[in-house]
Design an enzyme around this catalytic site. Sequence first.
Site, PDB file in Angstrom:
ATOM      1  N   ASP A 149       0.849  -1.190   0.000  1.00  0.00           N
ATOM      2  CA  ASP A 149       0.000   0.000   0.000  1.00  0.00           C
ATOM      3  C   ASP A 149       0.885   1.239   0.000  1.00  0.00           C
ATOM      4  O   ASP A 149       2.092   1.142   0.242  1.00  0.00           O
ATOM      5  CB  ASP A 149      -1.005  -0.017   1.161  1.00  0.00           C
ATOM      6  N   TYR A 151       2.894   4.782   0.784  1.00  0.00           N
ATOM      7  CA  TYR A 151       3.500   5.379   1.970  1.00  0.00           C
ATOM      8  C   TYR A 151       2.468   6.288   2.634  1.00  0.00           C
ATOM      9  O   TYR A 151       1.687   6.967   1.955  1.00  0.00           O
ATOM     10  CB  TYR A 151       4.728   6.199   1.592  1.00  0.00           C
ATOM     11  N   PHE A 162       7.061   1.974  -4.073  1.00  0.00           N
ATOM     12  CA  PHE A 162       8.455   2.157  -3.662  1.00  0.00           C
ATOM     13  C   PHE A 162       9.001   3.546  -3.988  1.00  0.00           C
ATOM     14  O   PHE A 162      10.067   3.927  -3.510  1.00  0.00           O
ATOM     15  CB  PHE A 162       9.382   1.094  -4.256  1.00  0.00           C
ATOM     16  N   HIS A 272      11.205  -9.586   0.813  1.00  0.00           N
ATOM     17  CA  HIS A 272      10.949  -8.158   0.628  1.00  0.00           C
ATOM     18  C   HIS A 272      12.219  -7.354   0.930  1.00  0.00           C
ATOM     19  O   HIS A 272      13.024  -7.753   1.777  1.00  0.00           O
ATOM     20  CB  HIS A 272       9.822  -7.728   1.575  1.00  0.00           C
TER      21      HIS A 272
END
Length: 310
Positions: A149, A151, A162, A272
């Site tokens: 989701d 930031y 990202f 991740h």
Amino acid sequence: MSGKITNYFKRTPSLLRKADSVHKPDSSNKKMKMNDENEMNSLNSPSPKRQRMSSGDLASPEQVRAENNKVRAELLKLSKELAVCHDGIGPTWFKALQPEFSKPYFRQLSEFVTTERGRATVFPTREEVWSWTTRTPIHDVRVVILGQDPYHGPGQAHGLCFSVKPGVRSPPSLLNMYKELATDIEGFTKPDHGHLTGWADQGVLLLNAVLTVTSAKANSHKDRGWEKLTDAVIKWISDNCDGVVFLLWGAYAQKKGAYVDKSRHHILHSTHPSPLSAHRGFLGCKHFSKCNELLEQAGKVPIDWKRLPR
């Protein structure tokens, strides 16, 4: 520990020919409209699949203009009916995903996000929610990177997973991505920002599974409907494109791999890039160079991972 490669390669003709131009967003609404026109042109670039009428005749310039105007009108109507939408959605993406916008879950999602915007700060802005649809036509997607989701801090989210806006400090996960790139891609040096539009402009889809979030409340818009839309995005790309490389980092992103046809696409798995897990598989996975190897094997131009704004 390097990433695992699910490498199933099948060279079949694309269902739709690549579009001819790239649509890039701009903070100015005027420039946004100009870029909409560019992608409208790419929507109707010379292609038997897109230029022929049902009779088999090639579309005339008048017919092309009529189709462009139709899409613009439909986008404007949709943005007025559903506040979660925006008339700046990339036209090729709108045409591909149009069936989703009329489903009950999406209308409920629009009501939820609209209510949230009325009582709190929601990121990203209404327009930026859809910026992932404006960087390149849907048929030109070559790589997919999945996030969870947006930031939830001020000035960070702008619709690309990202990535953060210029002038905003790069988050820890992105710093680990830069660290991996520095060891994997010759000549890569860590930029002093986290704005990843240079990748998106090359056909790298930077897609979050959930597209909005309430300020300071991570995962606050989870299970409200965005996941169904982004599942549809992945399935459309899987069904209508060929040889796309999916970079699935972490268990959450890897679940989305269920919608990918592994007989015609490639999946690279890893942990991740978060500081909590990067040292357990992401660092050293060499996914960026492996991705380019797979693209080159398919006769596609590799991604220039060094091409980022300066």
